[in-house]
Design a protein around this motif. Structure first.
Motif, short mmCIF file in Angstrom:
data_model
loop_
_atom_site.label_atom_id
_atom_site.label_comp_id
_atom_site.label_asym_id
_atom_site.label_seq_id
_atom_site.Cartn_x
_atom_site.Cartn_y
_atom_site.Cartn_z
N ARG A 104 47.22 -12.39 2.73
CA ARG A 104 47.30 -13.74 2.17
C ARG A 104 48.74 -14.15 1.93
O ARG A 104 49.42 -13.50 1.14
N LEU A 134 43.93 -12.23 6.69
CA LEU A 134 43.72 -10.81 6.39
C LEU A 134 44.83 -10.35 5.45
O LEU A 134 44.67 -9.43 4.68
N TYR A 157 40.42 -13.49 16.69
CA TYR A 157 41.52 -12.56 16.40
C TYR A 157 41.37 -11.31 17.23
O TYR A 157 40.34 -10.64 17.17
N MET A 202 45.07 -15.35 9.98
CA MET A 202 43.67 -14.96 9.86
C MET A 202 43.26 -14.80 8.40
O MET A 202 42.10 -14.60 8.09
N LEU A 213 38.43 -16.93 3.18
CA LEU A 213 38.15 -15.56 3.57
C LEU A 213 38.21 -15.46 5.10
O LEU A 213 37.93 -16.44 5.80
N PRO A 214 38.59 -14.28 5.62
CA PRO A 214 38.73 -14.15 7.07
C PRO A 214 37.50 -14.63 7.86
O PRO A 214 37.64 -15.25 8.91
N HIS A 215 36.30 -14.35 7.33
CA HIS A 215 35.14 -14.75 8.13
C HIS A 215 35.01 -16.28 8.20
O HIS A 215 34.53 -16.82 9.19
N VAL A 258 28.48 -7.75 17.96
CA VAL A 258 29.14 -7.98 16.67
C VAL A 258 29.96 -9.27 16.72
O VAL A 258 30.02 -10.01 15.75
N GLY A 259 30.57 -9.52 17.87
CA GLY A 259 31.42 -10.70 17.96
C GLY A 259 30.67 -12.01 18.14
O GLY A 259 31.26 -13.10 17.99
N GLN A 260 29.38 -11.89 18.45
CA GLN A 260 28.60 -13.08 18.80
C GLN A 260 28.52 -14.12 17.67
O GLN A 260 28.27 -13.78 16.52
N GLN A 261 28.75 -15.40 18.05
CA GLN A 261 28.63 -16.50 17.10
C GLN A 261 27.90 -17.64 17.79
O GLN A 261 27.82 -17.68 19.01
N ALA A 276 37.38 -17.34 10.90
CA ALA A 276 36.78 -17.10 12.21
C ALA A 276 35.75 -18.19 12.52
O ALA A 276 35.66 -18.68 13.65
N LYS A 277 34.99 -18.55 11.49
CA LYS A 277 33.95 -19.57 11.70
C LYS A 277 34.53 -20.92 12.09
O LYS A 277 33.84 -21.76 12.66
N THR A 316 36.08 -10.81 21.04
CA THR A 316 36.53 -12.00 20.33
C THR A 316 36.02 -13.26 21.03
O THR A 316 35.63 -14.23 20.38
#
Ligand SMILES: Nc1ncnc2c1ncn2[C@@H]1O[C@H](COP(=O)(O)OP(=O)(O)OP(=O)(O)O)[C@@H](O)[C@H]1O
Ligand SMILES: [Mg+2]
Lengths: 233, 618
Positions: free
Chosen positions: A52, A50, A80, A48, A69-71, A99-102, A74-75, A147
Motif C-alpha cells: 500500500r 499488494l 497481475y 495492485m 483490496l487486491p481482489h 483460479v484465474g477465471q473471472q 483485479a475485479k 492472468t
C-alpha cells in the motif's frame, strides 16, 4: 488508462518508491526499466495494492484504486503477472487457469482455456501436468495465461523475460504484440532493453525508487547517455 | 482372526468422528494458516446441538436430520467466529490468532455449561440400529457398520469437492499462496469464511455422529483435541487423504491398545506420531512448510535494548514494594503474589523461546510440570531433602528439553509447534497412566518445603528471589552474545550460518535453557502448593503460558512478565464468579482484537503517540 501520481511506498521503514508518477495510455505498452532493486516490482505491487502506498494515488480509468483490496483491483480489470511466477505448483495447468477465471468483461477479450492453448501451444500438451513439472518457460507462459483468464483490460507484466530461454523470450514478445493488437494495455517491467524495444511504445526508467526518465522509446534511443547511466549493460 | 477383524472394524468406525474433525482442522489451517484450537469446542457444540435436536425430532428422519442440522448449525457458528473474532486479526503477526481461538474455547465452554448444564449426557441410540451384526461370529454394533459406510462416502464427497469443483481448486490454490489468489480477483475474506464454515461444519458433524457411541460432556473439547492434532500432524497439515489414513491408523491402534496394553494407550499414540515424523517430517502426505510465505510483510522488529534508566527505576520501585509486601499485605495477598511470581517466571521462559528464539512451543508445560514432578518424585521416592530436590528439578526439566528439543528442532513452524505439543502430551499421558510411580490422577502430595521455608512469608521471599533472579538471568542472556546469535538464527538462518553461527545448536541450547527455567518455575510451584497433579502438564497449562506471552507482547522482553501478572491477577478476580471463563474468553478476544501487539507493545505505541519515550531513528 492508468495514472500513478506521486506515490511513496515502504517495506517497513525502508522507503522504496519516492514520489513516483507514471502514466499508461490506453492501448499502449509501457516499459518500466531499471536496475536490480530499482523498485520495478514494488511499483507493480503498489498498483495492485499488494503493497500500500503511504501517500499518492493510483487511478484506473479515472477511478481511485488506492486503498482497495487486491481482489477489488483485479475485479476492476487489472491483471497481475508477478515476477517470481507464483504459479500454483500443486495444481495442474488447467486448474491454475481455473483460479484465474473471472466473468466476461466489457471491452476486454473473453478468454477461454482453448484460446489460451492456441496462444501458448506448449501448455496445451501439459494441461494435466502439475505446475511443478513445468519448465521455467512453461511456468512463465502459465502465469500469463492464468492472468488472461481474468479477461483483463490492463496487465502488469513483471519481467516476463527473466530466466527463460531466448526462444521463449521471442515467443513472449510475439504474444505481447498480439495482445496489444487486440487492444490490451500493458505495463511491462524489464531489465532486458532489447526485449523492451521489441514490444514497448514508451519507457519509464526508475532508479532507487525515483523516476529518472520518461518518454517514447525513440526518445530514449536518442539519449544513449541516459540509457547507459540507468540500465545495466 | 475373527477377533482381529472385529477389532479393525471397531477401529474404523471410531475413526469416523476423528477424521471429520481432523479434516476440518486441516482445511482451515491450509487456507487461513490458523491452527484453530477451538476446533474441539466446535465438535462439542455439534454433540450438544445434535442431542437437543434429537430430543425434539422423532424417528429416523429426526435422528439423521439432527446430525445434519447440527453440522449446519456449527458451520454457521463457525461463520460468526470467523467474522467477529478472526477477521480482525488476520493481519496480526503470525500465530497471534491462536490466542483468539483460546478465547473462543473459554467462551464456548461456559456457554455450553449455561445452556446444557454440568452433567454428562448420554447419546440416544440410532433408531433401528440398536443391535449388533455378527461378522465372522463377532458382534459388531450396527451403528458402527453404518459409520463404516458413511465415513468413506463423506470422505469421497469432500475429495470430489476439493478435486473437481472451482471452490476446491481455489481452496487448494489458497493453501499454497493466498495472496496470489487474491491478486487474481478472488475475495479472500469470502474464501476464508467459506472454508472456516466448512471446517466447522465437519467438526459439528463429527460431534453429532459420535453421539450414539458416546454422548456429550463439557470435557470433550479438549479430549478430542489431542488425537485430532496427532491425526493432522501424522497425515500432514492440509491433506485430506492424510487425515483419513491417519485417523484410521490412530483409531485402530487405539482399539488394539485398549485390548493389549490398556495402561499405555495414550503413550502409544504419541509414539506412533513421533516415529512417523522422524521418518516423514511433514507427515504422510504433508508439504514442506515454506518459511516466509508470500505476503507476510510485518512490521520490522524493533531492536531490543537495555532498559532505560526510567524503566530501571520503575522496576526497582516495584521490587521494593514487593519486598515490603509481607509487612503490609494479607496472607492471601502473599499466596497470590507467590503464584503470580511463579507464573511470571514460567511465562518469561516461554517468552525467551518464542520471542527471542522464534520457536513457538505448544507444549511448554512439559518443562514446568516436568520440573514439578521431578522434585515431587525425588521427595516421594528417595526422601531427597527439599533443597536438593529443588535444585535438581530444573536440571531434570532441562534434560527433558534437550531430548525433546533435539527431535523437534528438525522441524520448523507449525510442525515444530505440534511436535512440542505431542511431547508434552506424551509426558502427561505417562504421568497419568503410570499410576504406581506418579500416583496418576491422584497426583503426588505432601511435598512441603523444609521447615525454614514452611510459612507463607518465607516462601514468598524464596519465590521472589528465584523468580526475579530467573527473569533477570533470562534478560541477561537475551542481551549476551548468545542472545544475539539466537535472534540472528531466528531472523535469518542462512545469514546467521554464513557468519559462522551453528543455528541448530544455538536453538537447541535456547530450548534447553527455556526448559530449565520452566522447570525452575515448576519446582517453585510444587513446593508452594505441597502437591502436584497431572494438570500441570496439560495442554491447558501450555496454553496459559502462550496466552500470556502473546497478550503481553511477543516482541518486548517485558511481554511475558507483564502478561503473566495481568493474566493471573484478572484470573484471580474472575474465578470468583460462576461464569468466569466466559468473561476471561471475551477479555482475551477483546485484547487480541484491539491490541494485536500485546499489552506492552500497545502501551509503548500509545506512549510514543502522546510523545513519551523516544522515537526510533529510522
Ligand atoms: N518484501 C520486501 N521487504 C523489504 N524490502 C524489500 C522487499 N521487496 C523488495 N525490497 C527492497 O525494495 C527495493 C526495490 O525492490 P524491487 O523488488 O521493487 O526491485 P526491482 O526493480 O523489481 O528489482 P529486480 O530487477 O531485482 O526484480 C530493493 O532494495 C529491495 O531490496
Ligand atoms: Mg522485480
Amino acid at each position: 488508462m492508468l495514472e500513478v501520481n506521486h506515490i511513496n511506498s515502504f517495506y517497513g521503514k525502508a522507503h522504496v518508491l519516492r514520489d513516483l508518477s507514471l502514466d499508461v495510455p490506453r492501448g499502449k505498452v509501457v516499459a518500466l526499466l531499471g536496475r536490480n532493486g530499482a523498485g520495478k516490482s514494488t511499483t507493480m505491487k503498489s498498483i495492485m495494492q499488494l503493497v500500500r502506498p503511504q501517500s499518492g494515488s493510483v487511478m484506473f480509468q479515472g477511478q481511485q484504486i488506492t486503498g482497495l483490496l487486491p481482489h477489488k483491483v483485479a475485479k476492476m480489470g487489472i491483471g497481475y503477472v508477478p515476477e517470481d511466477r507464483r504459479i500454483f505448483t500443486d495444481l495442474t495447468v488447467s486448474e491454475n487457469l481455473v483460479v484465474g477465471q473471472q466473468p466476461p468483461r466489457e471491452g476486454a477479450v473473453t478468454w477461454t482455456e482453448d484460446m489460451l492453448f492456441d496462444l501458448f501451444p506448449n501448455l496445451a500438451e501439459r494441461r494435466n501436468n502439475r505446475g511443478k513439472a513445468l519448465s521455467g518457460g512453461e511456468q512463465q507462459m502459465l502465469t500469463i495465461a492464468r492472468t488472461l483468464m481474468g479477461n483483463p483490460l490492463f496487465v502488469l507484466l513483471d519481467e516476463p523475460s527473466e530466466g527463460v530461454a531466448p526462444v521463449i523470450v521471442e515467443q513472449m514478445a510475439r504474444v505481447i504484440q498480439q495482445l496489444k493488437s487486440e487492444g490490451l494495455t500493458v505495463l511491462l517491467s524489464e531489465q532486458n532493453l532489447h526485449f523492451a524495444q521489441a514490444v514497448a511504445d514508451m519507457a519509464v526508467i526508475i532508479e532507487s525508487g525515483e523516476r529518472a526518465f520518461h518518454g517514447t522509446l525513440a526518445e530514449l534511443n536518442a539519449q544513449p547517455e541516459v540509457r547507459d547511466a540507468f540500465l545495466a549493460a | 482372526m475373527e477377533f482381529f477383524v472385529a477389532q479393525i472394524l471397531t477401529g474404523l468406525a471410531n475413526a469416523s468422528s476423528l477424521f471429520l474433525v481432523a479434516c476440518g482442522l486441516s482445511l482451515i489451517f491450509g487456507v487461513t494458516r490458523i491452527v484453530n484450537f477451538a476446533h474441539g469446542s466446535l465438535y462439542m457444540l455439534g454433540a450438544y446441538i445434535g442431542l437437543t435436536l434429537m430430543e425434539t425430532l422423532p424417528g429416523h428422519v429426526g435422528f439423521w436430520g439432527s446430525i445434519l442440522l447440527a453440522g449446519i448449525a456449527v458451520g454457521l457458528i463457525g461463520v460468526v467466529i470467523e467474522m467477529l473474532v478472526l477477521r480482525p486479526v488476520y493481519r496480526a503477526p503470525e500465530l497471534f490468532q491462536l490466542v483468539a481461538t483460546f478465547g473462543v474455547i473459554l467462551v464456548i465452554q461456559d456457554l455450553a455449561l449455561m445452556i446444557w448444564g454440568p452433567e454428562d449426557q448420554l447419546g440416544p441410540r440410532a433408531p433401528g440400529l440398536r443391535g449388533v451384526f455378527r461378522i465372522m461370529g463377532e458382534p459388531i454394533p450396527k451403528y458402527d457398520i453404518v459409520l463404516l459406510i458413511i465415513t468413506p462416502i463423506i470422505a469421497l464427497a469432500l475429495w470430489y469437492m476439493m478435486a473437481r469443483t472451482r471452490l476446491g481448486v481455489l481452496v487448494r490454490a489458497a493453501t499454497q499462496d493466498r495472496e496470489m489468489v487474491g491478486a487474481l480477483g478472488v475475495n479472500q475474506a469470502w474464501l476464508f469464511t467459506g472454508v472456516f464454515a466448512l471446517g466447522s461444519a465437519l467438526a459439528g458433524l463429527g460431534g453429532a455422529l459420535q453421539l450414539p457411541k458416546g454422548g456429550a460432556d463439557l470435557l470433550m473439547d479438549f479430549t478430542i483435541l489431542t488425537p485430532v492434532f496427532v491425526v493432522v500432524v501424522i497425515g500432514g497439515m492440509g491433506s485430506l487423504p492424510g487425515a483419513y489414513l491417519a485417523a484410521i491408523i490412530i483409531s485402530v491402534l487405539n482399539v488394539f491398545g485398549v485390548t493389549y496394553i490398556p495402561q499405555s494407550t495414550l503413550v502409544l499414540m504419541f509414539l506412533v506420531m513421533i516415529v512417523v515424523l522422524m521418518i516423514r517430517p511433514y507427515g504422510l502426505f504433508g508439504r514442506e512448510e515454506v518459511a516466509g510465505e508470500h505476503g507476510q510483510v510485518g512490521e520490522p522488529e524493533e531492536p531490543i535494548k537495555p532498559a532505560s534508566r526510567q524503566t530501571r527505576l520503575i522496576v526497582a520501585a516495584g521490587l521494593v514494594l514487593l519486598a515490603l509486601l509481607p509487612l503490609i499485605g494479607s496472607n492471601f495477598a502473599l499466596v497470590l503474589s507467590t503464584d503470580i511470581l511463579i507464573f511470571c517466571l514460567f511465562a518469561a521462559s516461554l517468552h525467551f523461546l518464542l520471542g527471542l528464539g522464534g520457536m513457538v512451543s505448544f507444549g511448554h508445560a512439559a518443562y514446568y510440570g516436568g520440573g514439578a514432578y521431578v522434585a515431587a518424585l525425588l521427595v516421594t521416592w528417595t526422601n531427597t531433602p527439599m533443597e536438593l530436590a529443588f535444585l535438581l528439578a530444573p536440571f531434570g526439566a532441562g534434560l527433558a528439553a534437550i531430548i525433546i528439543g533435539w527431535v523437534c528442532l528438525r522441524l520448523t513452524g507449525v510442525y515444530f509447534a505440534m511436535l512440542t505439543l505431542a511431547f508434552a502430551q506424551l509426558l502427561w499421558s505417562l504421568v497419568w497412566q503410570w499410576q504406581d510411580v506418579t500416583g496418576g490422577d491422584d497426583g503426588l502430595v505432601n511435598i512441603w518445603p523444609s521447615d525454614w521455608l514452611n510459612n507463607n512469608t518465607a516462601f514468598f521471599y524464596f519465590a521472589l528471589l528465584f523468580s526475579v533472579g530467573g527473569i533477570l538471568v533470562l534478560r541477561h542472556v537475551a542481551h549476551s552474545p548468545f542472545g544475539y546469535a539466537l535472534r540472528a538464527a531466528r531472523d535469518s538462518q542462512r545469514q546467521a550460518e554464513a557468519t559462522g553461527i551453528d543455528t541448530q545448536r544455538v536453538k537447541l541450547l535456547a530450548f534447553t535453557f527455556a526448559g530449565f527455567m520452566g522447570g525452575l518455575a515448576g519446582a517453585l510451584f510444587v513446593f508452594s502448593k505441597g502437591s502436584v497433579f497431572p494438570n500441570e502438564l496439560e495442554i491447558v497449562r501450555s496454553f496459559d503460558a502462550l496466552i500470556v506471552v502473546f497478550l503481553g507482547g511477543v516482541k518486548t522482553l517485558a511481554g511475558g512478565v507483564v502478561g503473566a501478572a495481568f493474566f493471573k491477577g484478572v484470573e484471580d478476580i474472575l474465578t470468583r464468579f460462576e461464569y468466569w471463563r466466559l468473561v476471561m474468553g471475551l477479555l482475551i478476544i477483546f485484547v487480541v482484537v484491539v491490541a494485536p501487539e500485546g499489552i506492552v507493545g500497545s502501551l509503548r505505541r500509545a506512549a510514543r503517540r502522546i510523545g513519551l519515550g523516544k522515537e526510533q531513528p529510522s
